[in-house]
Design a protein around this motif. Structure first.
Motif, PDB file in Angstrom:
ATOM      1  N   LEU A  63       0.820  -1.217   0.000  1.00 28.32           N
ATOM      2  CA  LEU A  63       0.000   0.000   0.000  1.00 28.32           C
ATOM      3  C   LEU A  63       0.858   1.273   0.000  1.00 28.32           C
ATOM      4  O   LEU A  63       0.320   2.377  -0.048  1.00 28.32           O
ATOM      5  N   GLY A  64       2.181   1.126   0.079  1.00 29.89           N
ATOM      6  CA  GLY A  64       3.060   2.285   0.045  1.00 29.89           C
ATOM      7  C   GLY A  64       3.035   3.121   1.310  1.00 29.89           C
ATOM      8  O   GLY A  64       3.181   4.345   1.253  1.00 29.89           O
ATOM      9  N   ILE A  65       2.877   2.477   2.468  1.00 26.01           N
ATOM     10  CA  ILE A  65       2.788   3.195   3.740  1.00 26.01           C
ATOM     11  C   ILE A  65       4.147   3.197   4.434  1.00 26.01           C
ATOM     12  O   ILE A  65       4.757   2.140   4.602  1.00 26.01           O
ATOM     13  N   PRO A  66       4.643   4.355   4.853  1.00 28.72           N
ATOM     14  CA  PRO A  66       5.886   4.398   5.634  1.00 28.72           C
ATOM     15  C   PRO A  66       5.635   3.791   7.022  1.00 28.72           C
ATOM     16  O   PRO A  66       4.865   4.347   7.814  1.00 28.72           O
ATOM     17  N   ALA A  67       6.265   2.658   7.293  1.00 32.60           N
ATOM     18  CA  ALA A  67       5.961   1.964   8.544  1.00 32.60           C
ATOM     19  C   ALA A  67       7.159   1.186   9.055  1.00 32.60           C
ATOM     20  O   ALA A  67       7.932   0.618   8.290  1.00 32.60           O
ATOM     21  N   GLU A  68       7.281   1.166  10.371  1.00 35.21           N
ATOM     22  CA  GLU A  68       8.226   0.306  11.078  1.00 35.21           C
ATOM     23  C   GLU A  68       7.401  -0.706  11.859  1.00 35.21           C
ATOM     24  O   GLU A  68       6.640  -0.327  12.757  1.00 35.21           O
ATOM     25  N   ILE A  69       7.535  -1.984  11.511  1.00 36.74           N
ATOM     26  CA  ILE A  69       6.786  -3.032  12.194  1.00 36.74           C
ATOM     27  C   ILE A  69       7.771  -3.871  12.995  1.00 36.74           C
ATOM     28  O   ILE A  69       8.684  -4.462  12.434  1.00 36.74           O
ATOM     29  N   GLN A  70       7.579  -3.903  14.287  1.00 41.43           N
ATOM     30  CA  GLN A  70       8.522  -4.563  15.186  1.00 41.43           C
ATOM     31  C   GLN A  70       7.994  -5.914  15.642  1.00 41.43           C
ATOM     32  O   GLN A  70       6.840  -6.028  16.067  1.00 41.43           O
ATOM     33  N   HIS A  71       8.850  -6.933  15.540  1.00 41.84           N
ATOM     34  CA  HIS A  71       8.581  -8.197  16.222  1.00 41.84           C
ATOM     35  C   HIS A  71       9.001  -7.984  17.662  1.00 41.84           C
ATOM     36  O   HIS A  71      10.194  -7.978  17.988  1.00 41.84           O
ATOM     37  N   ALA A  72       8.041  -7.727  18.541  1.00 42.12           N
ATOM     38  CA  ALA A  72       8.363  -7.233  19.870  1.00 42.12           C
ATOM     39  C   ALA A  72       7.299  -7.648  20.881  1.00 42.12           C
ATOM     40  O   ALA A  72       6.188  -8.030  20.527  1.00 42.12           O
ATOM     41  N   ASN A  73       7.677  -7.556  22.138  1.00 47.07           N
ATOM     42  CA  ASN A  73       6.743  -7.727  23.243  1.00 47.07           C
ATOM     43  C   ASN A  73       6.421  -6.334  23.781  1.00 47.07           C
ATOM     44  O   ASN A  73       7.244  -5.744  24.499  1.00 47.07           O
ATOM     45  N   PRO A  74       5.260  -5.782  23.456  1.00 49.59           N
ATOM     46  CA  PRO A  74       4.947  -4.414  23.873  1.00 49.59           C
ATOM     47  C   PRO A  74       4.899  -4.245  25.385  1.00 49.59           C
ATOM     48  O   PRO A  74       5.067  -3.127  25.881  1.00 49.59           O
ATOM     49  N   LEU A  75       4.675  -5.330  26.124  1.00 50.05           N
ATOM     50  CA  LEU A  75       4.583  -5.225  27.578  1.00 50.05           C
ATOM     51  C   LEU A  75       5.952  -5.069  28.231  1.00 50.05           C
ATOM     52  O   LEU A  75       6.098  -4.362  29.223  1.00 50.05           O
ATOM     53  N   THR A  76       6.961  -5.729  27.675  1.00 50.82           N
ATOM     54  CA  THR A  76       8.301  -5.653  28.245  1.00 50.82           C
ATOM     55  C   THR A  76       9.209  -4.682  27.506  1.00 50.82           C
ATOM     56  O   THR A  76      10.259  -4.301  28.015  1.00 50.82           O
ATOM     57  N   GLY A  77       8.824  -4.309  26.285  1.00 52.41           N
ATOM     58  CA  GLY A  77       9.651  -3.432  25.477  1.00 52.41           C
ATOM     59  C   GLY A  77      10.740  -4.152  24.701  1.00 52.41           C
ATOM     60  O   GLY A  77      11.521  -3.509  23.990  1.00 52.41           O
ATOM     61  N   GLU A  78      10.807  -5.486  24.803  1.00 52.80           N
ATOM     62  CA  GLU A  78      11.834  -6.240  24.080  1.00 52.80           C
ATOM     63  C   GLU A  78      11.517  -6.265  22.590  1.00 52.80           C
ATOM     64  O   GLU A  78      10.410  -6.606  22.182  1.00 52.80           O
ATOM     65  N   VAL A  79      12.495  -5.902  21.764  1.00 55.63           N
ATOM     66  CA  VAL A  79      12.358  -5.914  20.313  1.00 55.63           C
ATOM     67  C   VAL A  79      13.289  -6.976  19.742  1.00 55.63           C
ATOM     68  O   VAL A  79      14.503  -6.911  19.925  1.00 55.63           O
ATOM     69  N   MET A  80      12.706  -7.973  19.048  1.00 55.61           N
ATOM     70  CA  MET A  80      13.506  -9.065  18.483  1.00 55.61           C
ATOM     71  C   MET A  80      13.981  -8.752  17.069  1.00 55.61           C
ATOM     72  O   MET A  80      15.085  -9.107  16.673  1.00 55.61           O
ATOM     73  N   GLU A  81      13.127  -8.090  16.272  1.00 56.72           N
ATOM     74  CA  GLU A  81      13.461  -7.809  14.879  1.00 56.72           C
ATOM     75  C   GLU A  81      12.566  -6.692  14.370  1.00 56.72           C
ATOM     76  O   GLU A  81      11.435  -6.521  14.849  1.00 56.72           O
ATOM     77  N   CYS A  82      13.050  -5.936  13.382  1.00 58.52           N
ATOM     78  CA  CYS A  82      12.267  -4.852  12.797  1.00 58.52           C
ATOM     79  C   CYS A  82      12.109  -5.055  11.299  1.00 58.52           C
ATOM     80  O   CYS A  82      13.052  -5.478  10.625  1.00 58.52           O
ATOM     81  N   TYR A  83      10.936  -4.730  10.796  1.00 57.90           N
ATOM     82  CA  TYR A  83      10.657  -4.725   9.367  1.00 57.90           C
ATOM     83  C   TYR A  83      10.258  -3.307   8.972  1.00 57.90           C
ATOM     84  O   TYR A  83       9.314  -2.744   9.529  1.00 57.90           O
ATOM     85  N   PHE A  84      11.004  -2.731   8.027  1.00 58.29           N
ATOM     86  CA  PHE A  84      10.720  -1.385   7.544  1.00 58.29           C
ATOM     87  C   PHE A  84      10.188  -1.478   6.118  1.00 58.29           C
ATOM     88  O   PHE A  84      10.806  -2.115   5.261  1.00 58.29           O
ATOM     89  N   THR A  85       9.055  -0.856   5.852  1.00 58.80           N
ATOM     90  CA  THR A  85       8.507  -0.880   4.505  1.00 58.80           C
ATOM     91  C   THR A  85       9.404  -0.075   3.570  1.00 58.80           C
ATOM     92  O   THR A  85      10.133   0.823   4.011  1.00 58.80           O
ATOM     93  N   PRO A  86       9.359  -0.352   2.263  1.00 62.04           N
ATOM     94  CA  PRO A  86      10.169   0.428   1.314  1.00 62.04           C
ATOM     95  C   PRO A  86       9.936   1.929   1.424  1.00 62.04           C
ATOM     96  O   PRO A  86      10.884   2.719   1.323  1.00 62.04           O
ATOM     97  N   PHE A  87       8.691   2.353   1.637  1.00 52.63           N
ATOM     98  CA  PHE A  87       8.415   3.781   1.749  1.00 52.63           C
ATOM     99  C   PHE A  87       9.039   4.384   3.001  1.00 52.63           C
ATOM    100  O   PHE A  87       9.336   5.571   3.042  1.00 52.63           O
ATOM    101  N   TYR A  88       9.256   3.588   4.025  1.00 57.60           N
ATOM    102  CA  TYR A  88       9.947   4.070   5.219  1.00 57.60           C
ATOM    103  C   TYR A  88      11.384   4.429   4.870  1.00 57.60           C
ATOM    104  O   TYR A  88      11.899   5.478   5.269  1.00 57.60           O
ATOM    105  N   PHE A  89      12.053   3.554   4.099  1.00 55.22           N
ATOM    106  CA  PHE A  89      13.408   3.842   3.641  1.00 55.22           C
ATOM    107  C   PHE A  89      13.434   5.044   2.704  1.00 55.22           C
ATOM    108  O   PHE A  89      14.296   5.912   2.803  1.00 55.22           O
ATOM    109  N   LEU A  90      12.477   5.071   1.773  1.00 53.56           N
ATOM    110  CA  LEU A  90      12.466   6.130   0.771  1.00 53.56           C
ATOM    111  C   LEU A  90      12.204   7.506   1.380  1.00 53.56           C
ATOM    112  O   LEU A  90      12.573   8.522   0.792  1.00 53.56           O
ATOM    113  N   ARG A  91      11.577   7.517   2.544  1.00 54.01           N
ATOM    114  CA  ARG A  91      11.359   8.796   3.246  1.00 54.01           C
ATOM    115  C   ARG A  91      12.602   9.236   4.011  1.00 54.01           C
ATOM    116  O   ARG A  91      12.604  10.281   4.664  1.00 54.01           O
ATOM    117  N   GLY A  92      13.682   8.412   3.966  1.00 51.60           N
ATOM    118  CA  GLY A  92      14.949   8.795   4.571  1.00 51.60           C
ATOM    119  C   GLY A  92      14.989   8.690   6.072  1.00 51.60           C
ATOM    120  O   GLY A  92      15.716   9.440   6.736  1.00 51.60           O
TER     121      GLY A  92
END
Length: 218
Positions: free
Chosen positions: A172-201
């Protein structure tokens, strides 16, 4: 979408519907990531389980997903997951219908966009991204552009849900950072950035890419 379901079920006769669905989502996620983050080890791990003919079917499934996404913003992968009756096989997940997402989105964002020019959306249990997709569609209906006036940060503790959300927001062309994470503890295992997130610098994506290349954890 019926054609996509048929192809998944066809491969599922040999490999199980849940396995095929999960592998399809991860193949899409790895392929979309490829220009920015190397996930080829995971791609080829999946490739080794299937014949060349079966991999061609995955390619067809990807073309169908792209075509359906171009028709209108919709939670295609979440709908497939539910229609294949996979919810009871994996942690009892049940994805939010898009109609509920549309209702929630309609009351949230107008004032902030008018004040600062964009809206930041944080979805701590994103699933396949239905609420975010509904939010994007509501923005369009009210005359805003989610590709330039929306910033998304999303989390989910389930990796496949993260990948589903990543694939659909990427298409859909949305600038987004999607985290494989536990929101309760704040632990982040991995991040997925959409192409538009990169293209927005965005600097977070560049830093993450550098850390992965050097073997550091997020």
């Amino acid at each position: 979408m019926e054609e996509l379901l048929k192809l998944i079920q066809q491969l599922g006769r040999k490999h199980d519907n849940l396995r095929v669905f999960q592998d399809f989502v991860e193949i899409c996620a790895c392929s979309i990531s490829r220009p920015f983050i190397n996930r080829e080890d995971r791609y080829f791990a999946i490739y080794s389980r299937y014949t060349d003919e079966e991999m061609q079917q995955f390619y067809q499934m990807g073309q169908i997903l792209l075509h359906e996404s171009e028709k209108a913003p919709q939670d295609i992968l979440g709908q497939c997951y539910m229609q294949l009756e996979l919810a009871n096989k994996q942690r009892g997940q049940c994805f939010t219908p898009l109609s509920i997402g549309n209702l929630m989105a309609s009351i949230l964002f107008r004032q902030e966009i008018e004040q600062q020019g964009y809206y930041t959306l944080n979805e701590p249990t994103c699933g396949s991204g239905a609420l975010i997709i509904a939010f994007c569609e509501t923005m369009r209906q009210q005359g805003f552009n989610p590709q330039t006036q929306l910033r998304v940060i999303a989390q989910d503790i389930d990796l496949k849900s993260v990948q589903m959300c990543f694939v659909q927001l990427s298409l859909l062309g949305i600038p987004a950072e999607i985290q494989h994470a536990n929101p309760l503890t704040g632990e982040v295992m991995e991040c997925y950035f959409t192409p538009f997130y990169f293209l927005r610098g965005n600097k977070n994506a560049t830093t993450y890419q550098t850390n992965r290349t050097m073997g550091r954890r997020p």
